[in-house]
Design a protein around this motif. Structure first.
Motif, PDB file in Angstrom:
ATOM      1  N   LEU A 227       0.830  -1.202   0.000  1.00 15.65           N
ATOM      2  CA  LEU A 227       0.000   0.000   0.000  1.00 15.65           C
ATOM      3  C   LEU A 227       0.871   1.260   0.000  1.00 15.65           C
ATOM      4  CD1 LEU A 227      -2.888   0.935  -0.012  1.00 15.65           C
ATOM      5  CD2 LEU A 227      -2.901   0.890   2.464  1.00 15.65           C
ATOM      6  N   GLY A 228       0.606   2.130  -0.961  1.00 20.27           N
ATOM      7  CA  GLY A 228       1.392   3.359  -1.070  1.00 20.27           C
ATOM      8  C   GLY A 228       2.664   3.198  -1.897  1.00 20.27           C
ATOM      9  N   ARG A 229       3.041   1.936  -2.184  1.00 18.81           N
ATOM     10  CA  ARG A 229       4.262   1.701  -2.969  1.00 18.81           C
ATOM     11  C   ARG A 229       4.004   0.574  -3.957  1.00 18.81           C
ATOM     12  NH1 ARG A 229       8.188   1.491   2.377  1.00 18.81           N
ATOM     13  NH2 ARG A 229       6.384   0.543   3.360  1.00 18.81           N
ATOM     14  N   GLU A 230       2.827   0.606  -4.605  1.00 14.80           N
ATOM     15  CA  GLU A 230       2.414  -0.517  -5.435  1.00 14.80           C
ATOM     16  C   GLU A 230       3.335  -0.684  -6.649  1.00 14.80           C
ATOM     17  OE1 GLU A 230       0.499   1.883  -4.362  1.00 14.80           O
ATOM     18  OE2 GLU A 230      -1.131   0.978  -3.205  1.00 14.80           O
ATOM     19  N   PRO A 231       3.727  -1.939  -6.929  1.00 12.87           N
ATOM     20  CA  PRO A 231       4.501  -2.177  -8.152  1.00 12.87           C
ATOM     21  C   PRO A 231       3.585  -2.112  -9.376  1.00 12.87           C
ATOM     22  CG  PRO A 231       4.025  -4.256  -7.072  1.00 12.87           C
ATOM     23  CD  PRO A 231       3.471  -3.175  -6.176  1.00 12.87           C
TER      24      PRO A 231
END
Lengths: 345, 249
Positions: free
Chosen positions: B106-110
């Motif tokens: 969450l917040g750093r989705e690939p």
């Protein structure tokens, strides 16, 4: 120290053949099932009473589709807002404001440029003006912590007044062939407005289901704390959501002006409740955290079919309100039952 | 990173005062890789204040915190998290409607690209990372797309910890990790803490439950009225002694 660690299996609690899992699995489908049921009812009625088909009539299908476009556009933006746990009550009059400004913009531009660029100017004016209430909504809710219900209710009044003032209390006709064509012409047999709406649906579906923006919308709706903890700028996200909702309403307003070759302040007045109803019927929860674009499409079609279908079978038009109201209540009840059973699909 | 013999986290004579109240009067604590330290003490002993200073919620008024031997000052919890200190609060801060993988990322989705152009969320990568991370904690996930809201309390705790270790948290602070859980669930959480130990992470957990403390900790640090009342190796002490340290006498 202790080397022994038991192996754990992570299994969702609601598995197996519990009724909640079954309910959850049809949650996304329930609006489509309901739509099929409705079509079946009207189809039988049409066959029995008129000896004609309801569904297979190109005229009916097209009328329903065109009819559904405006509430659907409002509902698309509203879907994002509702999934994030908010609500936007101002979309109906943002649509009206945008319809009026689009008409005036096109007329004003027509005095200096030819019709086609004049239409573009009208479209741009209508879309741009919709951003203003969207920006204000977002700032009120994210920066001043005004509850969405109150903030957008205030904007409902402001946009309504502004639209009527700009239109001087009347409708604003547009004499622009291109604009009229946008609203009434067909491409490959399909009305242009329906094609535009379909493209927009795909775009919104992509945004909600395949991008970080969509993912964060779900997260904010489930738990603002979780979203903040994950480093998501919740305030900025909220401002974007209300901007998107307003822009959808703006597009609805522009297409209204195109279809009726006139902008009217009250263009979206009856559509606010229909659009929220479409989102709810489509499976989104007013508590936030769930919903899909295709659910909202189904919800919009359900409402359009009810409204058109009741006219088609000659029921007094006031029954439409009753029918749509009953459908909304049933949808919310189904949603609550699902939550109680633990499958928050 | 790990220098042999050097603690990951070295807390030296940290103090904190709220107005006229001295909440923490020079407490020291060392945490080595693979250490599990239980923080015990009565209400108001300073356990929460200490963990909040470590996790960047409060600044310390005196003393020093060293991470890998270097003095650090965390202005915010985010800064502490970036440095590898993760706090697992009781509410877990999970998005219940998203999958395990989506919560981890969450917040750093690939993202990946469809047909080389259209960027879309890489759910496969998220699910694979979720599966692998949870397996490191000896949790085997059989439905990777299920929203975490459908998992039990202990399992959700595992997801919160999984997220922390995926992003390389080296010090994990847990506030009453077994409170509000049933007995089988408490066992799972204790197993998780053992898993973290096996991974070489440092764990500090606050608990009121002596059973749990004795079941998983290597050392017990007892605070009383803001001071260190005693530090014992778990295998060398008893319930009685710890209780005496807590209440004084």
């Amino acid at each position: 120290m202790s080397g022994h660690t038991p192996v754990q299996v992570l299994t969702p609690q609601t598995s197996g053949r519990s009724p909640s899992r079954w309910l959850a699995s049809i949650a996304g489908m329930r609006a489509w099932l309901f739509l099929l049921l409705l079509l079946a009812v009207f189809e039988s009625w049409a066959r029995i009473s008129y000896g004609a088909s309801f569904v297979l009539s190109a005229h009916n299908a097209q009328s329903i589709a065109v009819f559904a476009v405006a509430p659907l556009l409002l509902a698309l933006g509203e879907t994002f807002v509702i999934i994030a746990g908010g609500i936007d009550l101002s979309v109906g009059f943002i649509m009206g404001l945008s319809a009026v400004v689009a008409a005036q913009g096109a007329n004003l531009a027509a005095s200096v440029v030819p019709e086609f660029p004049a239409m573009l100017a009208g479209i741009a004016a209508g879309l741009l003006v919709s951003l203003v209430p969207g920006l204000v909504n977002g700032a009120l809710i994210s920066r001043l912590k005004v509850p969405p219900f109150i903030g957008t209710l205030g904007m409902y009044g402001v946009a309504r007044g502004a639209a009527f003032l700009l239109a001087a209390g009347t409708t604003v006709p547009v004499a622009n062939g291109w604009f009229a064509a946008l609203g009434n012409a067909r491409v490959a047999g399909f009305p242009v407005v329906v094609v535009i709406a379909a493209v927009f649906v795909l775009l919104m579906h992509y945004m909600l289901s395949q991008t970080r923006f969509g993912q964060h919308t779900y997260a904010v709706g489930a738990s603002e704390q979780a979203a903040l903890r994950a480093g998501i700028g919740v305030g900025r996200h909220t401002r974007r959501l209300y901007l998107l909702s307003a822009l959808c309403a703006g597009l609805g307003g522009v297409l209204y002006t195109a279809r009726f070759t006139a902008g009217a302040a009250q263009a979206g007045e009856p559509l606010l409740l229909d659009s929220i109803a479409a989102v709810v019927i489509g499976g989104a929860s007013l508590f936030g955290g769930s919903g899909t674009i295709f659910g909202t499409v189904a919800g919009s079609l359900v409402i359009a079919v009810i409204q058109y279908g009741l006219v088609f079978i000659d029921v007094e038009p006031f029954w439409q309100f009753v029918a749509v109201g009953v459908v909304i209540i049933i949808s919310v009840l189904v949603d609550q039952t699902q939550r109680r059973l633990g499958g928050d699909g | 990173m790990d220098v042999p013999g050097q603690p990951i986290l070295d807390i030296r004579a940290v103090s904190k005062r709220f107005g006229g109240v001295e909440a923490l009067k020079g407490v020291s604590l060392q945490l080595h890789p693979g250490d599990v330290v239980a923080l015990a003490g009565d209400n108001g002993a300073g356990k929460s204040t200490l963990t909040k200073i470590i996790s960047g919620v409060y600044p310390a008024d005196g003393g020093e915190i060293r991470l890998d031997g270097k003095p650090v000052h965390f202005a915010t919890p985010e800064a502490a998290r970036r440095a590898g200190i993760e706090t697992i609060y009781q509410d877990l801060a999970l998005a219940d409607n998203l999958s395990i993988g989506a919560n981890i990322f969450l917040g750093r989705e690939p993202m990946r690209r469809v047909l080389g152009v259209l960027p879309v969320l890489d759910r496969k990568a998220m699910a694979a990372a979720a599966k692998e991370t949870m397996a490191r904690l000896d949790f085997h996930v059989d439905r990777l797309q299920a929203p975490v809201g459908r998992f039990s309390g202990g399992q959700r705790q595992a997801v919160a910890i999984g997220r922390a270790i995926y992003w390389n948290a080296r010090v994990i602070l847990m506030d009453e990790p077994t409170a509000a859980l049933g007995v089988p669930e408490q066992r799972k959480v204790l197993a998780l803490i053992r898993g973290l130990k096996k991974e070489g992470r440092g764990v500090i957990f606050i608990s009121h439950n002596l059973q749990d403390i004795f079941a998983v900790s290597d050392r017990i640090v007892v605070l009383r009225r803001g001071s260190l009342a005693g530090e014992r190796r778990t295998r060398d002490t008893s319930h009685d002694e710890v209780v005496k340290l807590m209440i004084g006498g």
